[in-house]
Design a protein around this motif. Sequence first.
Motif, mmCIF file in Angstrom:
data_model
loop_
_atom_site.group_PDB
_atom_site.id
_atom_site.type_symbol
_atom_site.label_atom_id
_atom_site.label_comp_id
_atom_site.label_asym_id
_atom_site.label_seq_id
_atom_site.Cartn_x
_atom_site.Cartn_y
_atom_site.Cartn_z
ATOM 1 N N CYS A 1 1.177 -1.090 0.059
ATOM 2 C CA CYS A 1 -0.373 -0.028 -0.229
ATOM 3 C C CYS A 1 0.624 1.182 -0.080
ATOM 4 C CB CYS A 1 -0.846 -0.164 1.281
ATOM 5 S SG CYS A 1 -1.879 -1.696 1.231
ATOM 6 N N SER B 1 -6.263 -0.004 -6.718
ATOM 7 C CA SER B 1 -6.250 -1.597 -6.074
ATOM 8 C C SER B 1 -7.694 -1.876 -5.548
ATOM 9 C CB SER B 1 -6.443 -1.629 -3.802
ATOM 10 O OG SER B 1 -7.136 -0.625 -3.405
ATOM 11 N N THR C 1 -10.042 -2.952 1.584
ATOM 12 C CA THR C 1 -9.143 -2.544 0.725
ATOM 13 C C THR C 1 -10.555 -1.615 -0.662
ATOM 14 O OG1 THR C 1 -8.275 -4.543 0.377
ATOM 15 C CG2 THR C 1 -7.787 -3.613 -1.325
ATOM 16 N N SER D 1 -8.228 0.468 3.301
ATOM 17 C CA SER D 1 -6.396 0.034 2.917
ATOM 18 C C SER D 1 -6.317 -0.542 1.744
ATOM 19 C CB SER D 1 -6.316 -0.960 3.808
ATOM 20 O OG SER D 1 -7.077 -2.144 2.542
ATOM 21 N N GLY D 2 -5.650 -0.678 1.320
ATOM 22 C CA GLY D 2 -4.635 -0.871 -0.549
ATOM 23 C C GLY D 2 -4.389 0.220 -1.009
ATOM 24 N N CYS D 3 -3.379 -0.053 -2.207
ATOM 25 C CA CYS D 3 -2.664 0.987 -2.626
ATOM 26 C C CYS D 3 -3.448 2.166 -3.399
ATOM 27 C CB CYS D 3 -1.990 0.602 -4.000
ATOM 28 S SG CYS D 3 -1.182 -1.259 -3.910
#
Lengths: 150, 335
Positions: B111, B139, B165, B279-281
């Motif tokens: 992330c 993501s 995510t 969360s996540g990129c």
Amino acid sequence: MKNFSEKNYQKLVSQHEKSPWLKNIFWAFTVGGLICVLGEFILTYAKNMGLPKEDAGCVTSMTLIFFSGLFTGLGIFDKLAKHAGAGTIVPITGFANAVVSPAMEFKSEGFILGVGAKMFVVAGPVIVYGVSSSIICGLIYYLVKGGMPL
Amino acid sequence: MNKRIGERTLYFPSRPSVHGFYSVVGEKESQGPLKDWFDLSIGEGHFGEDSWEKAESKLMETAALGAINRAGLTPEQIQCFLGGDLLNQCISANYASRSLQIPFLGLYGACSTMAESLIAGSVFVDGSFGDYALCATSSHFCSAERQFRFPLEYGGQRPPTAQWTVTGSGACVLSSQGNGPSITHATIGKVVDAGITDLNNMGAAMAPAACDTLITFFKDTKTAPKDYDMIFTGDLGEIGKKLLHQLLQDQNFGAVDNLEDCGCLIFDNETQDTHAGGSGCGCSASVLNSYILKKMQKKELKKILFMATGALMSPTISMQGESIPGIAHLIQLEN
């Protein structure tokens, strides 16, 4: 970092890991109990229809598995299971969900290497250790009682 | 010319500026508190594709083209594309660049990839290797769940520490010229592993890395939290944010009241049932390339720190008993 200890940090982290366990237990007990009541209802109904005891048991399992699979496909099961937790996972309904959900998920990789290969990715261990432990129990019974269990 | 300050902070004299930026998000994100800031919502997660992975790749491609378009450029004019995502072999970025046809470097920093790509892009532009660099990450909730956790319809319970995510992508074009918000400094993170093994508590795995990068940056630049309008972390979530506050206090930084987390901003955890946050990129990428940069354009924010955090988690090695390493990369953005 100075003054940083993994041990102290993990202690700090554990203070933030609070699950609403009382609520979880209540819902697991209620929903799990209701599924069992439903099972008893189907069993009694099947017996009253004239089926032998063992066949009635099979009908009960099959009916619960069918509805569990159906509700998984309709996208309802996971919403109920989110609250019910162990209440939906522990009965046979959880097993059906654990087979149907990866089958749906991995359909995009095809029917052989997707659905076929990944269908038991969650439920596989249950089958392996369920069968293994039943063999061990059977062996113990055979050795202790000196005969096949009936 | 030495472009390093202190232990490991980079300084960019040419101040690479954000020339154009764009954000694309999924349905849940477009219903969250930042709904008015995003450029495009894809609605239902498939985005017209027949798999989650293809949808995510299209997300990144759309964000990349949006940013290039906003910069008033064409893909042919971009000299380098720095992109990454969470999926094995970085497939979203690889397949997005298949159609973009820009010289491509794939990145993986979990992330933290948005900040990683911005650092690499700034080095590229500041080093005069090209006029324009494209930085993008993405993501997708559904592709991440099936790779890292369980099938979508599996009836499991998520603990309160779990994060959601983000389905989204953010992209921006960095340029050696321009008046947009500029990247002046960057600190490349070190991997910090505090021995966290719980795959459902990414915030706890990342907070020590975030603290390490942040205090290194302050030490290197001889600044303090109060010198910045805001400090944005990537996706620590509610628990990771609390832990970072605690760690900063232990490091004698006192209460840092201008610290906010993109994972806490993007969802309303109470009504959207996202537990500890996003969360996540795509989380930090979509928040940076909408809310943060738009606020900077409006001059509501002048000088900020953006620190994307990554839990470098792999289900394979976690099952072998390893703990989860964390990393955090930081950039300083100034008007």
